[in-house]
Design a protein around this motif. Structure first.
Motif, PDB file in Angstrom:
ATOM      1  N   LEU A 102      50.246 -73.433  41.315  1.00 35.92           N
ATOM      2  CA  LEU A 102      50.796 -73.055  42.612  1.00 35.92           C
ATOM      3  C   LEU A 102      50.666 -71.557  42.832  1.00 35.92           C
ATOM      4  O   LEU A 102      50.870 -70.760  41.917  1.00 35.92           O
ATOM      5  CB  LEU A 102      52.279 -73.435  42.688  1.00 35.92           C
ATOM      6  CG  LEU A 102      52.610 -74.861  43.130  1.00 35.92           C
ATOM      7  CD1 LEU A 102      54.009 -75.228  42.673  1.00 35.92           C
ATOM      8  CD2 LEU A 102      52.501 -74.993  44.637  1.00 35.92           C
ATOM      9  N   ALA A 103      50.289 -71.205  44.054  1.00 37.09           N
ATOM     10  CA  ALA A 103      50.244 -69.808  44.477  1.00 37.09           C
ATOM     11  C   ALA A 103      50.765 -69.754  45.907  1.00 37.09           C
ATOM     12  O   ALA A 103      51.053 -70.790  46.521  1.00 37.09           O
ATOM     13  CB  ALA A 103      48.826 -69.257  44.391  1.00 37.09           C
ATOM     14  N   ALA A 104      50.881 -68.571  46.447  1.00 37.75           N
ATOM     15  CA  ALA A 104      51.342 -68.429  47.824  1.00 37.75           C
ATOM     16  C   ALA A 104      50.366 -69.122  48.773  1.00 37.75           C
ATOM     17  O   ALA A 104      49.206 -68.746  48.864  1.00 37.75           O
ATOM     18  CB  ALA A 104      51.471 -66.952  48.183  1.00 37.75           C
ATOM     19  N   GLY A 105      50.826 -70.164  49.438  1.00 39.72           N
ATOM     20  CA  GLY A 105      49.999 -70.847  50.426  1.00 39.72           C
ATOM     21  C   GLY A 105      49.009 -71.848  49.883  1.00 39.72           C
ATOM     22  O   GLY A 105      48.230 -72.429  50.650  1.00 39.72           O
ATOM     23  N   GLN A 106      49.000 -72.116  48.575  1.00 38.58           N
ATOM     24  CA  GLN A 106      47.975 -73.003  48.018  1.00 38.58           C
ATOM     25  C   GLN A 106      48.493 -73.737  46.771  1.00 38.58           C
ATOM     26  O   GLN A 106      49.287 -73.205  46.001  1.00 38.58           O
ATOM     27  CB  GLN A 106      46.735 -72.187  47.659  1.00 38.58           C
ATOM     28  CG  GLN A 106      45.476 -73.008  47.428  1.00 38.58           C
ATOM     29  CD  GLN A 106      44.245 -72.126  47.268  1.00 38.58           C
ATOM     30  OE1 GLN A 106      44.015 -71.560  46.206  1.00 38.58           O
ATOM     31  NE2 GLN A 106      43.464 -71.990  48.329  1.00 38.58           N
ATOM     32  N   ILE A 107      48.008 -74.973  46.594  1.00 40.47           N
ATOM     33  CA  ILE A 107      48.303 -75.752  45.398  1.00 40.47           C
ATOM     34  C   ILE A 107      47.008 -76.370  44.895  1.00 40.47           C
ATOM     35  O   ILE A 107      46.113 -76.712  45.688  1.00 40.47           O
ATOM     36  CB  ILE A 107      49.366 -76.845  45.678  1.00 40.47           C
ATOM     37  CG1 ILE A 107      49.821 -77.506  44.368  1.00 40.47           C
ATOM     38  CG2 ILE A 107      48.860 -77.892  46.672  1.00 40.47           C
ATOM     39  CD1 ILE A 107      51.079 -78.370  44.540  1.00 40.47           C
ATOM     40  N   ARG A 108      46.897 -76.504  43.568  1.00 42.87           N
ATOM     41  CA  ARG A 108      45.690 -77.083  42.968  1.00 42.87           C
ATOM     42  C   ARG A 108      46.098 -78.126  41.928  1.00 42.87           C
ATOM     43  O   ARG A 108      46.981 -77.898  41.116  1.00 42.87           O
ATOM     44  CB  ARG A 108      44.850 -75.989  42.304  1.00 42.87           C
ATOM     45  CG  ARG A 108      43.567 -76.504  41.644  1.00 42.87           C
ATOM     46  CD  ARG A 108      42.729 -75.352  41.095  1.00 42.87           C
ATOM     47  NE  ARG A 108      43.379 -74.716  39.944  1.00 42.87           N
ATOM     48  CZ  ARG A 108      42.892 -73.635  39.324  1.00 42.87           C
ATOM     49  NH1 ARG A 108      41.778 -73.064  39.770  1.00 42.87           N
ATOM     50  NH2 ARG A 108      43.527 -73.111  38.289  1.00 42.87           N
ATOM     51  N   PHE A 109      45.435 -79.282  41.982  1.00 44.09           N
ATOM     52  CA  PHE A 109      45.627 -80.346  41.005  1.00 44.09           C
ATOM     53  C   PHE A 109      44.307 -80.555  40.266  1.00 44.09           C
ATOM     54  O   PHE A 109      43.262 -80.704  40.904  1.00 44.09           O
ATOM     55  CB  PHE A 109      46.035 -81.658  41.687  1.00 44.09           C
ATOM     56  CG  PHE A 109      47.297 -81.589  42.498  1.00 44.09           C
ATOM     57  CD1 PHE A 109      48.532 -81.827  41.915  1.00 44.09           C
ATOM     58  CD2 PHE A 109      47.247 -81.296  43.856  1.00 44.09           C
ATOM     59  CE1 PHE A 109      49.697 -81.768  42.677  1.00 44.09           C
ATOM     60  CE2 PHE A 109      48.404 -81.237  44.617  1.00 44.09           C
ATOM     61  CZ  PHE A 109      49.635 -81.474  44.027  1.00 44.09           C
ATOM     62  N   ARG A 110      44.345 -80.612  38.942  1.00 43.89           N
ATOM     63  CA  ARG A 110      43.148 -80.884  38.150  1.00 43.89           C
ATOM     64  C   ARG A 110      43.446 -81.988  37.144  1.00 43.89           C
ATOM     65  O   ARG A 110      44.400 -81.879  36.367  1.00 43.89           O
ATOM     66  CB  ARG A 110      42.686 -79.614  37.424  1.00 43.89           C
ATOM     67  CG  ARG A 110      42.104 -78.536  38.352  1.00 43.89           C
ATOM     68  CD  ARG A 110      41.680 -77.302  37.575  1.00 43.89           C
ATOM     69  NE  ARG A 110      42.834 -76.608  37.031  1.00 43.89           N
ATOM     70  CZ  ARG A 110      42.763 -75.597  36.166  1.00 43.89           C
ATOM     71  NH1 ARG A 110      41.569 -75.188  35.729  1.00 43.89           N
ATOM     72  NH2 ARG A 110      43.857 -74.994  35.718  1.00 43.89           N
ATOM     73  N   PHE A 111      42.632 -83.032  37.175  1.00 37.62           N
ATOM     74  CA  PHE A 111      42.826 -84.155  36.263  1.00 37.62           C
ATOM     75  C   PHE A 111      41.518 -84.931  36.162  1.00 37.62           C
ATOM     76  O   PHE A 111      40.754 -85.011  37.127  1.00 37.62           O
ATOM     77  CB  PHE A 111      43.955 -85.071  36.739  1.00 37.62           C
ATOM     78  CG  PHE A 111      43.838 -85.532  38.167  1.00 37.62           C
ATOM     79  CD1 PHE A 111      43.366 -86.795  38.467  1.00 37.62           C
ATOM     80  CD2 PHE A 111      44.196 -84.693  39.218  1.00 37.62           C
ATOM     81  CE1 PHE A 111      43.249 -87.221  39.784  1.00 37.62           C
ATOM     82  CE2 PHE A 111      44.094 -85.111  40.538  1.00 37.62           C
ATOM     83  CZ  PHE A 111      43.620 -86.374  40.819  1.00 37.62           C
TER      84      PHE A 111
END
Length: 369
Positions: A220-229
């Motif tokens: 998580l960052a300001a204004g953004q989310i990332r999922f990796r799997f």
């Protein structure tokens, strides 16, 4: 120039993974395409709608060269699905056209330059990073997703609130008429922050996550989310805005509790819903004399009545709810029974919980019919 040679299903797997976010109508025509990047035997498929971007990898590239192109995503998918599942499919790039060959079937698809394809710029630094089992995250989303608003002018309701706390992740959604809340313990999580995940991103993650213990990395960052799997990376913008104070909405101090078999309640509500109208999906619930009476009616003066035996011998209660809101929660929790907590007030919300899970809470406001 040959790019890929593999079985139909091998190519379909990564393509199906990314095509879900491709809109049928786009302000930018190239966003209707999927980006294919080949670097040696590694092939990446990427789709993007300027809000959400999904990338997945496969290892069926041919040759050591580096090539990339974009092709109409839905058309490409339909062709692959229609091909016979025998022998290999060959994808070649020649004169700005992607050639698809499988036995005696041949297609030539128009392409657009990969250089013109917009991709999401990822955050340079992530504020919070943690991992959890895919099954746990999928269950967390499944327990609350149905309460997200759809195209509400209060844009912050068109998503799911993820709350990070030391050792715990909460998920909350509301459309202003109902609220769903759940949480799960996460080892090693020390960050504390909130993020509103867009509705589309939540639905894509529900589709992509597996029901197993393999990990999903969340950043998580300001204004953004990332999922990796697995071989998948999903990057999404976050919804800006101030989410309502969910703690104030969840009732406390209720003293009247009844347990109801989930399947029986669901079946009774489904039958009563048949005679509700499209505009007014209200059902009437009457509690008293150890009975729960469910009734509905419509403009044609048709009526439906159902009765369920319950352990309730207190002051009678007569209240109405939107039947869709009740059926939504019953379809998404898989317990044998549900617990209803009520107050002797027709204007009081009902609190629905499940046995052995103190963190799941579903609040529904009453309606007038």
């Amino acid at each position: 120039m040959l790019l890929i040679q593999a079985s139909r299903d091998a190519i379909l797997k990564p393509l199906t993974t990314v095509v879900g976010i491709v809109e049928r109508r786009n302000t930018l025509p190239i966003l209707a395409n999927v980006l294919i990047r080949k670097q040696g035997n590694q092939v990446a498929f990427l789709a993007n709608d300027l809000e959400v971007q999904i990338t997945t990898q496969a290892d069926f590239g041919v040759g050591d060269d580096v090539q990339s192109t974009t092709v109409a995503a839905r058309k490409f998918l339909d062709i692959l699905r229609a091909l016979p599942d025998t022998g290999d499919v060959r994808l070649s790039l020649d004169d700005a056209k992607l050639s698809v060959q499988a036995r005696r079937s041949r297609f030539a698809l128009q392409t657009l330059s990969a250089n013109d394809y917009p991709t999401v710029s990822q955050a340079e630094q992530w504020t919070a990073s943690f991992s959890m089992p895919q099954k746990a995250l999928k269950q967390l989303f499944n327990q609350v997703h149905f309460s997200m608003a759809q195209q509400d002018i209060r844009y912050y309701l068109n998503g799911l609130l993820m709350v990070l706390e030391p050792g715990q992740v909460r998920a909350v959604s509301t459309d202003g008429h109902r609220l769903a809340h759940s949480s799960i313990a996460v080892e090693g999580l020390e960050a504390q922050m909130d993020a509103i995940i867009p509705r589309k991103t939540v639905h894509e993650m529900q589709r992509l996550l597996a029901d197993d213990e393999s990990p999903v990395q969340i950043d998580l960052a300001a204004g953004q989310i990332r999922f990796r799997f697995d071989q998948i990376e999903l990057v999404s913008k976050l919804v800006e805005g101030k989410f309502p104070d969910y703690k104030r909405v969840i009732p406390t101090g209720y003293t009247r509790h009844i347990q109801i078999p989930r399947d029986a309640l669901q079946a009774s509500l489904q039958r009563a819903a048949i005679l509700t109208t499209d505009k007014l999906k209200g059902v009437r619930l009457q509690l008293g004399d150890n009975l729960l009476r469910i009734s509905s009616s419509n403009a044609e003066q048709e009526e439906a009545r159902e009765e369920l035996e319950v352990d309730y011998a207190q002051e009678p209660l007569d209240v109405a709810f939107n039947v869709t809101y009740l059926l939504d929660v019953l379809a998404n929790i898989k317990t044998e029974a549900v617990c209803w907590s009520v107050q002797p007030d027709v204007n009081a919300s009902v609190l629905i919980t499940v046995p052995d899970d103190d963190e799941f809470k579903y609040v529904v406001m009453p309606m007038r019919i």
